[in-house]
Write an enzyme that holds these catalytic residues in place. Structure first.
Site, PDB file in Angstrom:
ATOM      1  N   ALA A 135       0.841  -1.195   0.000  1.00 23.19           N
ATOM      2  CA  ALA A 135       0.000   0.000   0.000  1.00 23.19           C
ATOM      3  C   ALA A 135       0.878   1.247   0.000  1.00 23.19           C
ATOM      4  O   ALA A 135       1.896   1.298   0.694  1.00 23.19           O
ATOM      5  CB  ALA A 135      -0.908  -0.006   1.229  1.00 23.19           C
ATOM      6  N   ARG A 136       0.496   2.221  -0.812  1.00 24.32           N
ATOM      7  CA  ARG A 136       1.200   3.496  -0.908  1.00 24.32           C
ATOM      8  C   ARG A 136       2.670   3.341  -1.302  1.00 24.32           C
ATOM      9  O   ARG A 136       3.521   4.118  -0.901  1.00 24.32           O
ATOM     10  CB  ARG A 136       1.090   4.273   0.412  1.00 24.32           C
ATOM     11  CG  ARG A 136      -0.298   4.721   0.747  1.00 24.32           C
ATOM     12  CD  ARG A 136      -0.684   5.868  -0.184  1.00 24.32           C
ATOM     13  NE  ARG A 136      -2.014   6.345   0.102  1.00 24.32           N
ATOM     14  CZ  ARG A 136      -3.013   6.263  -0.758  1.00 24.32           C
ATOM     15  NH1 ARG A 136      -2.859   5.713  -1.919  1.00 24.32           N
ATOM     16  NH2 ARG A 136      -4.188   6.745  -0.450  1.00 24.32           N
ATOM     17  N   GLY A 173       3.678   3.452  -4.499  1.00 22.88           N
ATOM     18  CA  GLY A 173       3.912   4.170  -5.747  1.00 22.88           C
ATOM     19  C   GLY A 173       3.459   3.421  -6.983  1.00 22.88           C
ATOM     20  O   GLY A 173       3.790   3.806  -8.104  1.00 22.88           O
ATOM     21  N   LYS A 174       2.677   2.364  -6.804  1.00 25.55           N
ATOM     22  CA  LYS A 174       2.220   1.534  -7.921  1.00 25.55           C
ATOM     23  C   LYS A 174       1.415   2.327  -8.937  1.00 25.55           C
ATOM     24  O   LYS A 174       1.704   2.296 -10.128  1.00 25.55           O
ATOM     25  CB  LYS A 174       1.360   0.362  -7.409  1.00 25.55           C
ATOM     26  CG  LYS A 174       2.023  -0.564  -6.445  1.00 25.55           C
ATOM     27  CD  LYS A 174       1.083  -1.657  -5.966  1.00 25.55           C
ATOM     28  CE  LYS A 174      -0.173  -1.191  -5.300  1.00 25.55           C
ATOM     29  NZ  LYS A 174      -0.014  -0.538  -4.002  1.00 25.55           N
ATOM     30  N   HIS A 178      -7.739  10.383  -7.172  1.00 27.71           N
ATOM     31  CA  HIS A 178      -7.147   9.620  -8.285  1.00 27.71           C
ATOM     32  C   HIS A 178      -7.613  10.176  -9.629  1.00 27.71           C
ATOM     33  O   HIS A 178      -6.822  10.333 -10.554  1.00 27.71           O
ATOM     34  CB  HIS A 178      -7.511   8.137  -8.184  1.00 27.71           C
ATOM     35  CG  HIS A 178      -6.517   7.329  -7.430  1.00 27.71           C
ATOM     36  ND1 HIS A 178      -5.365   6.849  -8.004  1.00 27.71           N
ATOM     37  CD2 HIS A 178      -6.509   6.907  -6.144  1.00 27.71           C
ATOM     38  CE1 HIS A 178      -4.685   6.167  -7.110  1.00 27.71           C
ATOM     39  NE2 HIS A 178      -5.352   6.186  -5.976  1.00 27.71           N
ATOM     40  N   ARG A 179      -8.900  10.460  -9.750  1.00 27.76           N
ATOM     41  CA  ARG A 179      -9.446  10.986 -11.014  1.00 27.76           C
ATOM     42  C   ARG A 179      -8.798  12.313 -11.391  1.00 27.76           C
ATOM     43  O   ARG A 179      -8.490  12.549 -12.561  1.00 27.76           O
ATOM     44  CB  ARG A 179     -10.954  11.206 -10.886  1.00 27.76           C
ATOM     45  CG  ARG A 179     -11.782   9.973 -11.041  1.00 27.76           C
ATOM     46  CD  ARG A 179     -13.257  10.341 -11.008  1.00 27.76           C
ATOM     47  NE  ARG A 179     -14.074   9.157 -10.914  1.00 27.76           N
ATOM     48  CZ  ARG A 179     -15.185   9.070 -10.200  1.00 27.76           C
ATOM     49  NH1 ARG A 179     -15.620  10.105  -9.512  1.00 27.76           N
ATOM     50  NH2 ARG A 179     -15.862   7.948 -10.165  1.00 27.76           N
ATOM     51  N   ALA A 223     -12.298  -0.205  -8.013  1.00 28.59           N
ATOM     52  CA  ALA A 223     -12.793   0.151  -6.672  1.00 28.59           C
ATOM     53  C   ALA A 223     -14.228   0.661  -6.748  1.00 28.59           C
ATOM     54  O   ALA A 223     -14.647   1.236  -7.753  1.00 28.59           O
ATOM     55  CB  ALA A 223     -11.895   1.213  -6.047  1.00 28.59           C
TER      56      ALA A 223
END
Length: 180
Positions: A12-13, A15-16, A50-51, A36
């Site tokens: 998690a977190r 940088g993927k 994210h968008r 999601a």
């Protein structure tokens, strides 16, 4: 290359998503595939952030479970597909099949169908997932099924990928692929 898959995984977190989006920017026609679901206020905020970070020229498909049927009619319209992420997809599948006698097998079947679709397309694919096998053994039966099912799906994707990146603290490490 037909059905070229880049697989990006990490914690998690790690940088993927940032790495995946950076790679996808090389495409002319990009479809961002979001798995999601905005089921609570916190998740709604995460999705909104994210968008906002994605280029306006990209299209977005929000599909929590039926990836193959949702992607099939769109294959000819895009040169890059970015799926973010397998972790949520597997979780959504498992929750939808409550009571299924062998949920891990069902996830494996759906993953195989998705991989076949990817490799039959002319597009480049970027697939994001969490690495969940490096932590503690989950305390609940559902948690263990999730870890095992996602671990199996991750192995299948890595096996068919032309490139696998492991993200740690925003740094990427490329895995050597077998020459079989």
């Amino acid at each position: 290359m037909k059905g070229d898959i880049t697989f990006i995984l990490g914690g998690a977190r790690s940088g993927k998503s940032t790495a995946a989006e950076r790679l996808a920017r090389s495409g002319d026609r990009v479809l961002f595939v979001a798995t999601a679901e905005a089921l609570d206020e916190e998740m709604q905020k995460r999705i909104r952030i994210h968008r906002q970070g994605r280029p306006n020229a990209w299209d977005t498909l929000e599909e929590p479970r039926a990836l193959v049927s949702a992607l099939q009619p769109r294959l000819a319209h895009y040169d890059v597909f970015l799926i973010d992420c397998m972790t949520m997809w597997v979780s959504n599948l498992l929750l939808a099949m409550d009571g299924h006698p062998d949920p891990e097998r069902r996830v494996v079947e759906e993953t195989r169908r998705l991989l076949d679709l990817m490799q039959d397309s002319d597009a480049a694919w970027i697939v994001v997932s969490n690495e969940v096998g490096m932590g503690i053994v989950p305390a609940s039966p559902l948690g263990r099924v999730f870890r095992d099912a996602l671990g199996r799906a991750n192995q299948m994707i890595a096996d068919r990928s032309s490139r696998v990146l492991l993200m740690v603290a925003g740094l990427s490490f490329e895995a050597p692929l077998s020459s079989e």
